[in-house]
Scaffold this active site. Structure first.
Site, PDB file in Angstrom:
ATOM      1  N   GLU A   1       0.808  -1.227   0.000  1.00 28.38           N
ATOM      2  CA  GLU A   1       0.000   0.000   0.000  1.00 28.38           C
ATOM      3  C   GLU A   1       0.841   1.279   0.000  1.00 28.38           C
ATOM      4  O   GLU A   1       0.620   2.170   0.806  1.00 28.38           O
ATOM      5  CB  GLU A   1      -0.930   0.008   1.212  1.00 28.38           C
ATOM      6  CG  GLU A   1      -1.916  -1.132   1.216  1.00 28.38           C
ATOM      7  CD  GLU A   1      -2.968  -1.000   2.303  1.00 28.38           C
ATOM      8  OE1 GLU A   1      -2.938  -0.035   3.074  1.00 28.38           O
ATOM      9  OE2 GLU A   1      -3.835  -1.888   2.367  1.00 28.38           O
TER      10      GLU A   1
ATOM     11  N   GLU B   1      -4.137  -9.232   1.907  1.00 23.96           N
ATOM     12  CA  GLU B   1      -4.577  -8.761   3.224  1.00 23.96           C
ATOM     13  C   GLU B   1      -6.094  -8.763   3.205  1.00 23.96           C
ATOM     14  O   GLU B   1      -6.695  -8.155   2.313  1.00 23.96           O
ATOM     15  CB  GLU B   1      -4.019  -7.359   3.477  1.00 23.96           C
ATOM     16  CG  GLU B   1      -3.919  -7.026   4.936  1.00 23.96           C
ATOM     17  CD  GLU B   1      -3.326  -5.639   5.158  1.00 23.96           C
ATOM     18  OE1 GLU B   1      -2.178  -5.402   4.723  1.00 23.96           O
ATOM     19  OE2 GLU B   1      -4.014  -4.809   5.744  1.00 23.96           O
TER      20      GLU B   1
END
Ligand code: GAL
Length: 828
Positions: free
Chosen positions: A400, A487
């Site tokens: 991210e 995730e």
């Protein structure tokens, strides 16, 4: 020949930046005028520096654990004040070592560390997570004392959660002959029974040298399986690499259930004299990712049942002893997890050794994404250090990084990183964990003709809410592109807290994001996250949905749940006084929350039946209580005080739930197989008043190596020995014998009690003490007392560990403590 010593014991420590005039000015000028480096430095790293007032301690050490909590400190980082600290150690080397090569190896320092030896600057290392090794041979005094000083600055963050501070991983002194295997200098690849072995040899001799490299493969019993020998010429002060091939006859495969390990023994000889012997642990296994069928281990499709973990535990912070690391992995394995994502940073090498031994598959991750020389070096260090571990199945290039991932700039940088992976490790795939509109990013990458080997998707959040059909859309568009839920999940829960069927007096309604449950929304930040996991992030899915999305899709290689254990910081959606997140399936001590048992049920073949909540609700007689069972039984029957209330079928990956009007007594669940026969039964009883403390250590013997640590579960029980689910007594610990409590905890995410204390309140009936051996052997008695309770007592013993030279941390001497038999690369 190679000698390896632990440098953990006997350091001096000071938590402040030292204003040592001479030194400080030189330190500063060093960065402006590099010629200072050549003429040496002064000050703190000189033998005799007056450090008597500094604290004495052994490593590993997370100094933030002694800083208390403050509402002024950043809540995202655990509300713990950060700082700068210095470590010093004085040691001697015998005169005979002059002419040999002396290296100091750090498994990890948080962070921005600078190292000096005897007044000479050695190096600066920015990363708080990668290992580094410095050759300090020329800087040392032989037959006389030496001093080393390390400054670290833990003020800046690399992550958005707690990261600790200081020399929080192991330190070793490695002594070799001048012609030796280079640091992380072996790489073993297997394909079927064929081995390719690359060995990099370093020489610091003043002349070119010829050596012979012998590579011998030993099985788990030390029996030779195959070997290869070959000559190698090395220049002056240079390295050279030899590639050899060999074949193991009928190799035993490394697998999750049978993690069989081989050892490569590398012997370097010069003119017939052995100059180095070096050990590399490896496994023979075949891995591949497939766009249609996911992940394959040894030719068989295997869904990655993964969890993400940070490195953080109650009582010790990031300075987690190896035995506690192993305990944590065992809790994961018992739950049925087969994979770990070391989010979001390179792990301690000991954790990978543990995963090799336990058969846990690892997504190994670099901390920073980018193509700058610093970031590429961090990735290279990770690849070179970890590429022999059979547990490592893929490399994550980051997580991210929103200023990188969404554009052509991201394509360019990730392309370079993936090239480096392919160059240094052609045997594994690269991935990257992409968030938000990852489907759109996939299109950008595709337009630029760039595919990450495995596409990592974090969550399924879109502007319109959570939408797991994005997995299907991705697969429909890119059927050959392997996909992983890098995730997933993202619900939160507090162990033991069951009172949130109603929120703020109103039934919970669907919120803006389409979920039932408490969600991130200004009106909802009231601080409840019950053990039913009915709170979740706007970007997450509930605990069961996260697994179902993956289980229902063959093309998904697996899922990595956020997270296995709670960790400090990122207390989302709560603010101070919270200091710990609640994302874990286990709390900060590793006590399971209820959702742990949902996974235990669906990730294990053996029958499981977990009934909750507890059945001690004085004052709630006649009121409805939500009762759940997490089970893989085909049907569940619920019986209250001998009356059968309901019998329900439980579909695959679902759970049993009903409302029951509370009456004290016994609530019993019976699990039935599909054929209708009873297979399991469990009872929750209304318990009596708190009466005693029970101590349950995870084992009763410890190695006397000042490292081994027992995890002691502390329970408040009633007169019949049943856990009292709301007990919060303050428990005081005492230890007799050669062991120390290195930390305490209770999993309470808002506790501000000191982790290094000798007492701890129970939280919903439980707390934990971590008991570590010293270098002495003998009986150890741990006692726990609390007002109004019968004390708890447990006996352990610490036993001399074989092959361990026991020299405690005498500050003015080298701590020549041979490392135990753990299979760390480089130790035979
Ligand atoms: C993810 C992030 C994790 C953690 C998590 C909390 O987006 O990658 O590091 O912050 O959110 O839900």
């Amino acid at each position: 020949m190679r000698e390896i010593y632990s440098m953990n014991p006997g350091w001096r420590f000071l938590q402040q930046d030292v204003e040592e005039r001479n030194f400080q000015s030189i330190h500063e000028r060093f960065y402006k005028a590099p010629e200072w480096m050549k003429s040496g430095n002064q000050g703190l790293s000189k033998v005799g520096y007056p450090d008597e007032s500094w604290q004495i301690l052994d490593l590993p050490h997370d100094f933030l654990q002694e800083n208390g909590f403050s509402p002024e400190a950043e809540v995202a980082h655990g509300s713990i004040p950060k700082g700068v600290a210095w470590y010093r150690k004085t040691f001697e080397l015998p005169a005979e070592d002059n002419g040999r090569r002396i290296h100091i190896e750090f498994d990890g320092i948080y962070r921005d560390s600078s190292v000096w030896v005897n007044g000479h600057f050695v190096g600066r290392h920015l990363s708080g997570y990668t290992s580094f090794c410095c050759d300090i041979s020329e800087l040392l005094n032989y037959g006389a004392p030496n001093s080393i000083a390390v400054r670290c600055d833990a003020r800046l963050a690399e992550l958005w959660s707690y990261e600790g501070g200081g020399i929080y991983r192991d330190v070793r002194l490695i002594i070799t002959d001048p012609v030796r295997v280079d640091w992380c200098g072996t790489f073993v690849r297997t394909e079927g029974d064929a081995l390719t072995i690359e060995t990099t040899v370093r020489s610091d001799l003043n002349r070119a040298e010829d050596c012979e490299v012998r590579s011998i493969v030993l099985d788990a019993n030390g029996k030779e399986q195959c070997s290869a020998s070959g000559p190698l010429s090395i220049g002056i002060d240079a390295t050279a690499t030899l590639t050899q091939t060999a074949a193991i006859p009928s190799p035993i495969l490394w697998d999750t259930e049978t993690p069989y390990l081989y050892t490569l023994k590398t012997i370097i000889t010069v003119n017939g004299e052995t100059t180095d012997e070096y050990a590399t642990t490896f496994g023979v296994r075949d891995i591949r990712f497939d766009g249609e069928k996911g992940f394959f281990l040894n030719g068989r499709p295997l869904k990655l049942r993964g969890i993400c973990n940070h490195q953080d535990h109650a009582g010790v912070g990031t300075a987690i002893p190896d035995s506690l690391q192993e305990w944590r992995m065992l809790q994961m394995k018992k739950m049925g997890a087969n994979a770990l994502r070391v989010s979001h940073n390179p792990p301690t090498p000991a954790l990978l050794d543990i995963c090799d031994r336990l058969g846990i598959l690892v997504m190994d991750e670099t901390r920073l994404t980018g193509s700058s020389p610093e970031f590429m070096q961090q990735l290279e260090d990770l690849l070179r250090r970890d590429r022999n571990h059979p547990s490592v199945i893929m490399w994550s290039l980051g997580n991210e990084e929103m200023n990188v991932q969404w554009s052509e700039v991201g394509v360019k940088q990730l392309r370079r990183m993936q090239h480096l992976v392919h160059k240094l490790d052609p045997s594994r795939s690269a991935t990257y964990s992409m968030n938000c509109d990852w489907l759109g990013v996939a299109d950008i990458y595709d337009e630029h003709n760039f595919h990450l080997d495995v596409f990592g998707a974090n969550y399924t959040f879109t502007e319109d809410g959570v939408d797991e059909s994005r997995y299907d859309k991705f697969h429909a568009k890119y059927p050959d592109w392997p996909l992983i839920g890098s995730e997933t999940g993202g619900s939160f829960a507090t162990r033991g807290l069951y009172n949130t069927e109603y929120y703020d007096g109103k039934p919970i309604e669907l919120n803006d994001f389409g979920h039932g449950g408490i969600c991130w929304n200004g009106n909802h930040l009231k601080g409840i996250a019950s053990a039913y996991n009915n709170g979740l992030t706007p970007w997450g899915s509930n605990f069961d949905a996260a697994w179902k999305h993956c289980a229902e899709r063959d093309f998904m290689a697996g899922t990595f749940l956020w997270t296995g254990f709670d960790y400090r910081g990122e207390t989302y959606p709560f603010d101070w006084p919270a200091t710990v997140t609640r994302f874990g399936l286990m709390d900060l001590c590793g006590f399971p929350k209820d959702a742990y048992f949902y996974y235990k049920a669906w990730w294990n073949p053996e029958p499981q039946l977990h009934l909750f909540p507890h059945w001690s609700w004085a004052g709630k007689e006649g009121q409805p209580i939500k009762v759940r069972a997490y089970t893989n039984c085909a049907e569940v029957e619920l019986i209250l005080n001998s009356t059968s209330l309901v019998r329900q079928a439980v579909a695959t990956n679902e759970y049993f739930e009903t409302m029951v009007d509370y009456q004290p007594g016994t609530l019993e669940a019976i699990g039935y197989a599909a054929a209708g026969n009873e297979i399991l039964r469990t009872v929750n009883e209304t318990v009596g008043a708190p009466a005693a403390i029970r101590l349950i250590p995870d084992r009763t013997t410890l190695a006397a190596d000042a490292r081994d640590t027992a995890v002691c579960r502390v329970e408040v029980v009633d007169a019949k020995g049943r856990l009292v689910p709301d007990a919060d007594h303050n428990i005081r610990f005492t230890v007799e014998g050669p062991a120390n409590i290195i930390g305490v905890g209770n999993g309470n995410p808002t506790s501000h009690e000191p982790p290094k204390g000798r007492e701890r309140k129970a939280f919903y009936g439980l707390c934990q003490a971590l008991l570590q051996s010293t270098f002495e052997s003998g009986p150890v008695i741990l006692t726990a007392e609390a007002d109004g309770l019968e004390s708890g007592r447990t006996e352990l013993s610490t036993n001399a560990a074989e092959g361990l030279a026991i020299i405690p941390g005498i500050l003015e001497h080298v701590d020549r403590i041979e490392i135990d038999a753990n299979p760390v690369d480089g130790i035979l």
